[in-house]
Enzyme design. Structure first.
Site, PDB file in Angstrom:
ATOM      1  N   ALA A   1       0.858  -1.189   0.000  1.00 49.89           N
ATOM      2  CA  ALA A   1       0.000   0.000   0.000  1.00 49.89           C
ATOM      3  C   ALA A   1       0.890   1.232   0.000  1.00 49.89           C
ATOM      4  O   ALA A   1       1.848   1.316   0.771  1.00 49.89           O
ATOM      5  CB  ALA A   1      -0.921   0.002   1.219  1.00 49.89           C
TER       6      ALA A   1
ATOM      7  N   ALA B   1      -2.157   4.626  -3.866  1.00 50.07           N
ATOM      8  CA  ALA B   1      -2.788   3.401  -4.358  1.00 50.07           C
ATOM      9  C   ALA B   1      -2.297   2.199  -3.565  1.00 50.07           C
ATOM     10  O   ALA B   1      -1.420   2.325  -2.700  1.00 50.07           O
ATOM     11  CB  ALA B   1      -2.472   3.220  -5.850  1.00 50.07           C
ATOM     12  N   GLN B   2      -2.872   1.037  -3.864  1.00 48.05           N
ATOM     13  CA  GLN B   2      -2.400  -0.217  -3.284  1.00 48.05           C
ATOM     14  C   GLN B   2      -2.418  -1.297  -4.354  1.00 48.05           C
ATOM     15  O   GLN B   2      -3.090  -1.171  -5.380  1.00 48.05           O
ATOM     16  CB  GLN B   2      -3.248  -0.627  -2.086  1.00 48.05           C
ATOM     17  CG  GLN B   2      -4.712  -0.895  -2.377  1.00 48.05           C
ATOM     18  CD  GLN B   2      -5.522  -1.021  -1.092  1.00 48.05           C
ATOM     19  OE1 GLN B   2      -5.424  -0.185  -0.191  1.00 48.05           O
ATOM     20  NE2 GLN B   2      -6.329  -2.071  -1.011  1.00 48.05           N
TER      21      GLN B   2
ATOM     22  N   LYS C   1      -2.856  -2.608  -9.521  1.00 46.07           N
ATOM     23  CA  LYS C   1      -2.675  -1.392  -8.730  1.00 46.07           C
ATOM     24  C   LYS C   1      -3.956  -0.567  -8.822  1.00 46.07           C
ATOM     25  O   LYS C   1      -4.370  -0.179  -9.913  1.00 46.07           O
ATOM     26  CB  LYS C   1      -1.481  -0.596  -9.267  1.00 46.07           C
ATOM     27  CG  LYS C   1      -1.170   0.686  -8.506  1.00 46.07           C
ATOM     28  CD  LYS C   1       0.085   1.336  -9.078  1.00 46.07           C
ATOM     29  CE  LYS C   1       0.421   2.644  -8.377  1.00 46.07           C
ATOM     30  NZ  LYS C   1       1.647   3.273  -8.931  1.00 46.07           N
TER      31      LYS C   1
ATOM     32  N   ASP D   1      11.358   7.930  -8.193  1.00 43.34           N
ATOM     33  CA  ASP D   1      10.881   7.458  -6.894  1.00 43.34           C
ATOM     34  C   ASP D   1      11.494   6.104  -6.542  1.00 43.34           C
ATOM     35  O   ASP D   1      10.774   5.125  -6.296  1.00 43.34           O
ATOM     36  CB  ASP D   1       9.346   7.359  -6.909  1.00 43.34           C
ATOM     37  CG  ASP D   1       8.756   7.388  -5.500  1.00 43.34           C
ATOM     38  OD1 ASP D   1       9.501   7.704  -4.548  1.00 43.34           O
ATOM     39  OD2 ASP D   1       7.565   7.091  -5.343  1.00 43.34           O
TER      40      ASP D   1
END
Length: 508
Positions: free
Chosen positions: A152, A156-157, A172, A304
């Site tokens: 998570a 989103a997860q 996702k 990221d």
């Protein structure tokens, strides 16, 4: 002190009036609660910093000890706020947790947990998003769908699922309320950051709010993420150790992204690598090569790389180690002039060419703060930058010194970040996360990353020169110089390898 306490009182009044202004449509709106929580936490932290040091002399051991305690409890309050408000608050908290060069250790260590503490949506919320976007219920789309998410994040997860044809995929799903809340949350953050800056002039983080404003809409578009994943997979297809999961376009929308399922351990998990016989130095070297290609050669950079987005995996069939790169929502595109200046700057840093370091730092907006920029970029002390970061081993005392000095130079660091070209801010964030991985793997002292960077810089600059060559002879000269420089780098790498072998031999 009285003036500042009066400011806190004025601040509280402003928070209340602004809260009603921002959320006056529905008094029962959950956003009011979120705003109230953020405003209260900001006021408590501000008051703590204003009052805690009234009877302690600056520079004493008691002041240092008290500072650590105030930093720790303020960081914990900030962490709790991010977990309570979720969404964009967690995103910003994760960003702050990576700023080792800017924030005290108490903040970075406390906020780093936000990478693994993101809240989850319920299965019913997930079902609703899938039904709204794909027009079908879960059983119609998947043979099986795990109720508990595998991961998570702030926006989103991810759930593991199996298609009706037997293929295993990762689905996702965007948190249902995050898109609606994001614009209000950004308004709240902008208000609070301005208020804190008014109270503490050295606190100049508006650049962070600007970045969130610019990037969140992009990250909320999962079809854009799909395009990024496909582009980088093609761009780096020659890197045999890299795996980018394939996108299933027929099961993807703006809020849903379905990709091949990829398993593995987090890139910072040394225990996982030890259990699976994975060499941490190989992983660190491959990670450096991958990002050097993105930054210096292509100018298309995954921004990221926190440990949850970079997995390591040993293929049971080939026994080869793979790096799996996930979460392609945020990429930075570097314009050619900036990318080439960045190449020149890193070459100068590796060679310890101070005149070139100053020249290209100034070209990138650092001005007279170019020494500070060089230290932030390399995460090294200025003395190491002067003697050569590729030839000066990183010591624990230097690392401690960097962290200690970061708090002393907060105003200058804030000024520097505010004047930097916007694309560089994401590159600095990427550098911070990569440095954090190297620290976790205990490979920061290795020179392999500088060797990979040198190769990519040589290739990038030579490619640019060849593209502007006016004759075939000039093209051949540039190619010959490129090959010579690459040969020199390989020879230096061989020399370092031989020195390492000798150091292992008894009596050497």
């Amino acid at each position: 002190m009285a003036v500042r306490l009066l400011k806190v009182s004025s601040l509280a009044t402003a928070f209340v009036s602004s809260g009603f202004y921002l959320y006056n449509k529905d008094p029962n709106d959950l956003s009011i609660v979120r705003f109230g929580h953020a405003a209260a936490t900001t006021a408590v932290i501000s008051y703590d910093y204003l009052t805690a040091f009234r009877h302690v002399q600056y520079g004493t051991e008691a002041y240092s000890s008290l500072s650590s305690k105030v930093h720790r409890r303020s960081a914990e309050r900030l962490r709790d706020l991010c977990c309570a408000n979720r969404g964009i608050f967690i995103k910003v908290g994760q960003h702050l947790g990576a700023m080792n060069y800017l924030l005290p250790e108490e903040y970075t260590s406390t906020l780093k947990v936000l990478h693994s503490r993101a809240p989850q949506s319920t299965l019913e919320e997930v079902r609703r998003v899938i039904r709204e976007d794909l027009g079908k219920d879960l059983p119609e789309l998947f043979a099986s769908f795990e109720e508990k998410p595998r991961g998570a994040a702030s926006l989103a997860q991810v759930h593991k699922a199996v298609l009706h044809d037997g293929r295993t995929v990762a689905v996702k799903v965007q948190h249902p309320k995050v898109r609606k809340q994001s614009s209000k949350d950004i308004e709240v953050m902008e208000l609070l950051f301005k208020a804190v800056h008014w109270l503490f002039p050295d606190f100049a983080f508006m650049w962070l709010v600007d970045e969130v404003k610019r990037n969140i809409p992009i990250e909320l578009d999962f079809l854009n993420e799909a395009r990024n994943a496909e582009k980088v997979a093609l761009m780096l297809s020659h890197l045999t150790f890299l795996k980018i999961p394939r996108v299933h376009r027929d099961l993807s929308t703006n809020r849903i992204l379905t990709m091949d399922f990829a398993d593995g351990g987090e890139v910072s998990d040394r225990d996982y690598m030890k259990r699976h016989g994975i060499n941490v130095n190989d992983i660190s070297q491959n990670l450096g090569e991958m990002y050097s290609e993105m930054i210096f050669v292509h100018g298309f950079v995954h921004c990221d790389p926190h440990p949850g987005n970079v997995l390591v995996h040993k293929c049971p069939f080939s026994n080869k180690t793979e790096i799996v790169l996930l979460d392609h929502g945020l990429y930075q595109v570097l314009q050619p002039d900036l990318r080439l200046d960045y190449c020149h700057l890193w070459q100068a840093l590796i060679r310890a060419d101070m005149s070139e370091v100053e020249r290209y730092s100034r070209r990138m907006g650092a001005g007279d703060l170019y020494p500070l920029f060089a230290c932030i970029l390399t995460a090294r002390a200025w003395s190491s930058v002067n003697t050569g970061i590729s030839s000066t081993p990183l010591t624990n005392s230097e690392d401690v010194k960097i962290r200690t000095n970061a708090a002393l130079y907060l105003p200058q660091i804030s000024e520097l970040l505010n004047r930097m070209p916007r694309p560089l801010l994401l590159l600095l964030k990427t550098n911070d996360l990569l440095h954090g991985i190297e620290v976790a793997l205990e490979t920061r002292a290795s020179s392999s990353s500088f060797i990979n960077m040198s190769r990519c810089c040589v290739r990038a600059l030579a490619s640019h020169k060849k593209s502007t060559a006016r004759s075939r002879m000039q093209w051949f000269r540039i190619t010959a110089a490129e090959r010579l420089n690459l040969w020199r780098i390989s020879a230096y790498e061989l020399y370092l390898w031989w020195v390492t072998i000798l150091s292992w031999l008894p009596g050497c």
